[in-house]
Design an enzyme around this catalytic site. Structure first.
Site, PDB file in Angstrom:
ATOM      1  N   CYS A 292      -0.857   3.170 -10.395  1.00  0.00           N
ATOM      2  CA  CYS A 292      -1.777   2.204  -9.779  1.00  0.00           C
ATOM      3  C   CYS A 292      -3.257   2.448 -10.090  1.00  0.00           C
ATOM      4  O   CYS A 292      -3.921   1.554 -10.617  1.00  0.00           O
ATOM      5  CB  CYS A 292      -1.570   2.186  -8.267  1.00  0.00           C
ATOM      6  SG  CYS A 292       0.033   1.494  -7.825  1.00  0.00           S
TER       7      CYS A 292
ATOM      8  N   PHE B 254       0.812  -1.225   0.000  1.00  0.00           N
ATOM      9  CA  PHE B 254       0.000   0.000   0.000  1.00  0.00           C
ATOM     10  C   PHE B 254       0.843   1.273   0.000  1.00  0.00           C
ATOM     11  O   PHE B 254       0.314   2.363   0.179  1.00  0.00           O
ATOM     12  CB  PHE B 254      -0.943   0.003   1.213  1.00  0.00           C
ATOM     13  CG  PHE B 254      -1.898  -1.156   1.215  1.00  0.00           C
ATOM     14  CD1 PHE B 254      -3.081  -1.097   0.499  1.00  0.00           C
ATOM     15  CD2 PHE B 254      -1.600  -2.325   1.895  1.00  0.00           C
ATOM     16  CE1 PHE B 254      -3.963  -2.175   0.472  1.00  0.00           C
ATOM     17  CE2 PHE B 254      -2.465  -3.412   1.881  1.00  0.00           C
ATOM     18  CZ  PHE B 254      -3.663  -3.337   1.160  1.00  0.00           C
TER      19      PHE B 254
HETATM   20  N1  LIG Z   1       4.318   1.862  -7.718  1.00  0.00           N
HETATM   21  C1  LIG Z   1       3.539   1.904  -6.664  1.00  0.00           C
HETATM   22  O1  LIG Z   1       3.348   2.935  -6.021  1.00  0.00           O
HETATM   23  C2  LIG Z   1       2.838   0.650  -6.188  1.00  0.00           C
HETATM   24  C3  LIG Z   1       2.191   0.647  -4.926  1.00  0.00           C
HETATM   25  C4  LIG Z   1       1.559  -0.523  -4.499  1.00  0.00           C
HETATM   26  C5  LIG Z   1       1.557  -1.654  -5.313  1.00  0.00           C
HETATM   27  N2  LIG Z   1       2.181  -1.623  -6.526  1.00  0.00           N
HETATM   28  C6  LIG Z   1       2.199  -2.842  -7.335  1.00  0.00           C
HETATM   29  O2  LIG Z   1       3.492  -3.445  -7.222  1.00  0.00           O
HETATM   30  C7  LIG Z   1       3.857  -4.063  -8.448  1.00  0.00           C
HETATM   31  C8  LIG Z   1       5.189  -3.513  -8.930  1.00  0.00           C
HETATM   32  O3  LIG Z   1       5.021  -2.148  -9.242  1.00  0.00           O
HETATM   33  P1  LIG Z   1       6.253  -1.186  -9.529  1.00  0.00           P
HETATM   34  O4  LIG Z   1       5.709   0.182  -9.681  1.00  0.00           O
HETATM   35  O5  LIG Z   1       7.306  -1.444  -8.514  1.00  0.00           O
HETATM   36  O6  LIG Z   1       6.738  -1.784 -10.945  1.00  0.00           O
HETATM   37  P2  LIG Z   1       8.046  -1.414 -11.783  1.00  0.00           P
HETATM   38  O7  LIG Z   1       7.657  -1.547 -13.194  1.00  0.00           O
HETATM   39  O8  LIG Z   1       8.628  -0.137 -11.268  1.00  0.00           O
HETATM   40  O9  LIG Z   1       9.095  -2.570 -11.403  1.00  0.00           O
HETATM   41  C9  LIG Z   1       8.980  -3.905 -11.789  1.00  0.00           C
HETATM   42  C10 LIG Z   1      10.400  -4.482 -11.904  1.00  0.00           C
HETATM   43  O10 LIG Z   1      10.314  -5.903 -12.038  1.00  0.00           O
HETATM   44  C11 LIG Z   1      11.329  -6.323 -12.923  1.00  0.00           C
HETATM   45  N3  LIG Z   1      10.997  -7.684 -13.416  1.00  0.00           N
HETATM   46  C12 LIG Z   1       9.973  -8.061 -14.200  1.00  0.00           C
HETATM   47  N4  LIG Z   1       9.984  -9.400 -14.384  1.00  0.00           N
HETATM   48  C13 LIG Z   1      11.031  -9.883 -13.693  1.00  0.00           C
HETATM   49  C14 LIG Z   1      11.571 -11.186 -13.469  1.00  0.00           C
HETATM   50  N5  LIG Z   1      11.011 -12.281 -13.997  1.00  0.00           N
HETATM   51  N6  LIG Z   1      12.681 -11.297 -12.697  1.00  0.00           N
HETATM   52  C15 LIG Z   1      13.264 -10.222 -12.151  1.00  0.00           C
HETATM   53  N7  LIG Z   1      12.780  -8.967 -12.310  1.00  0.00           N
HETATM   54  C16 LIG Z   1      11.685  -8.786 -13.066  1.00  0.00           C
HETATM   55  C17 LIG Z   1      11.366  -5.242 -13.987  1.00  0.00           C
HETATM   56  O11 LIG Z   1      12.579  -5.234 -14.703  1.00  0.00           O
HETATM   57  C18 LIG Z   1      11.179  -3.984 -13.117  1.00  0.00           C
HETATM   58  O12 LIG Z   1      12.426  -3.462 -12.686  1.00  0.00           O
HETATM   59  C19 LIG Z   1       2.693  -3.824  -9.405  1.00  0.00           C
HETATM   60  O13 LIG Z   1       1.828  -4.923  -9.362  1.00  0.00           O
HETATM   61  C20 LIG Z   1       1.996  -2.616  -8.818  1.00  0.00           C
HETATM   62  O14 LIG Z   1       0.637  -2.565  -9.127  1.00  0.00           O
HETATM   63  C21 LIG Z   1       2.822  -0.510  -6.971  1.00  0.00           C
END
Ligand SMILES: NC(=O)c1ccc[n+]([C@@H]2O[C@H](COP(=O)([O-])OP(=O)(O)OC[C@H]3O[C@@H](n4cnc5c(N)ncnc54)[C@H](O)[C@@H]3O)[C@@H](O)[C@H]2O)c1
Length: 434
Positions: A263, A152
């Protein structure tokens, strides 16, 4: 505890760094070699206040490291977190689970002993069971449980949110997995932050319901703001008077140019699709998505009105393009709808943003990036305040107005007031809902 964190984006990196600060041994994995190289060099690939220092502290304490090799991180881990992206799937609005499922398979193959596979990514109801199936199919001998642990945190305040959460949600089905998760979060539990244990489906649903509710709250106040403009009410007073009601609360009641970010847009869309799949249409969420799109378009109309009906040849200074302050994240930012409409209408657009340029350059073609609001306003016909960075909260409005050809302002974050702007020499000042 030994923790493997798969994905070092906004969520994975913050979570990995904070878990290492709890005292756990954390290995963060990403498949992007550029990211891992930078992280190993002590550089944080994203802008998140406080993250670089906390990362350096835990790397030098020997608790935090980075690798491209998922198998190396997973071997011997007590908990393996999946924190990869779940963007909107092209064409249909569902959450794209390609990255999650690929990670689940790889983790399954790499497990060497019992571990809990924890999904931190935001995923549709039922995904944790699919993660379990994929890991088991990849390695029928693997010993593991799955847990749903939605995140969150808010970008821009991510460390504080992680370290001082309103609650931690953990969906688990076995005592063993619950014990591992309790150990992972023990430092928070000891400081009396609530940990809510549920089943897998409920944990998955909590995340979508929470985000859809917050998106609804923002959209509600934005719609009320539109009506305020017609009836002579002031949304700032209305929000204040509403928010003092304990049942409503004063958060997420600030009128603006519509929600964006990494999000709310994708999660509201995914929830709407989940509802359709189960023949329980999420009518409120579907309406919120529609109204939010209209709100962004209303902002464009406001700007066109301020340009006397035509953008052609006008010089417009845009202050802030990230979806909110204190992040460099541009995903689904309102600026990505508003700025191209200005460029498309023939305006010369100058953009200033404290952190947005690196991401924004490719996303906003045809604009000129400048370093300060005053440089942006030089010879401009209109200033549009789009993201409320602190740098834009205390502008010298007289100085700004003097630089402009026609001192006009669209304050889409309601930072200033008509009185202040008029006193400073602005001939026109327009805000949202006032
Ligand atoms: N950004 C936010 O504020 C937030 C808040 C709460 C929940 N979320 C959720 O968290 C999740 C991640 O969001 P984010 O913003 O951090 O995404 P992001 O795109 O910033 O990061 C994802 C990372 O995962 C890596 N990746 C993908 N597949 C991979 C694999 N098989 N092995 C290793 N690395 C791999 C990518 O290279 C990337 O660096 C999403 O589901 C999002 O909805 C995000």
């Amino acid at each position: 505890m030994k923790i493997a964190m798969i994905g070092t984006g906004y969520v994975g990196l913050v979570s990995g760094v904070c878990f290492s600060d709890f005292g756990h041994e954390v290995i963060c994995v990403d498949k992007d070699p550029g990211k891992i190289e930078r992280l190993r060099a002590g550089e944080v690939p994203i802008f998140e206040p406080g993250l670089e220092a906390l990362m350096a502290k835990n790397v030098s304490a020997g608790r935090l490291s980075f690798t491209l090799d998922l198998a190396e991180a997973v071997a011997g881990a007590d908990a393996v977190f999946i924190a990869v992206g779940t963007p909107t799937r092209r064409g249909d609005g569902h959450a794209d689970l390609t990255y999650v499922m690929a990670a689940a398979e790889e983790i399954g193959r790499a497990l060497t002993g019992y571990a809990v596979i924890v999904t931190k990514s935001t995923v549709p109801v039922g995904t944790n069971r699919k993660v379990a199936e994929a890991a088991a199919a990849a390695n029928p001998d693997a010993k593991f449980d799955v847990a749903s642990n939605p995140e969150f945190l808010r970008e821009g305040a991510a460390i504080d949110d992680f370290m001082r959460p309103d609650r931690v949600v953990v969906g688990v089905e076995s005592k063993r997995a619950r014990k591992v998760m309790a150990d992972v979060y023990r430092p928070l539990f000891l400081r009396e932050f609530p940990v809510v244990y549920t089943g897998l489906e409920s944990a998955e649903m909590i995340k979508y319901a929470a985000n859809a509710f917050l998106a609804t709250k923002i959209t509600f106040i934005n719609e009320i703001a539109a009506l305020c403009e017609k009836v002579g009410a002031d949304i700032k007073d209305v929000s204040k008077g509403m928010g003092m009601d304990g049942r409503i609360g004063n958060k997420f009641l600030h009128a603006g140019p519509g929600y964006g970010g990494s999000c709310f847009p994708k999660d509201t869309m995914a929830l709407a699709r989940i509802g359709q799949d189960h023949a329980v249409p999420m009518q409120i969420t579907e309406t919120v998505i529609k109204v939010n799109n209209e709100i962004k378009r209303r902002m464009i109309d406001k700007i066109v009105d301020l340009c006397d009906g035509s953008l052609n040849g006008k010089t417009i200074a845009v202050l802030g393009v990230t979806f909110k302050p204190n992040t460099d994240d541009m995903r689904d930012a309102p600026s990505l709808t508003i700025v191209p409409a200005l460029v498309g209408g023939g305006a010369k657009v100058r953009v200033v943003d404290p952190q947005g340029q690196r991401e924004g350059e490719a996303l906003l073609p045809g604009v000129k990036w400048v370093d300060s609001p005053y440089q942006a306003a030089h010879g401009a016909d209109l200033v549009v305040l789009l993201t409320e960075w602190n740098e834009f909260r205390a502008l010298d409005l007289s100085k700004l107005a003097k630089k402009m050809v026609t001192p006009r302002m669209a304050d889409l974050r309601n930072i200033y007031s008509l009185e202040e702007a008029t006193e400073a020499g602005f001939e026109t000042y327009v805000a949202v809902g006032r």
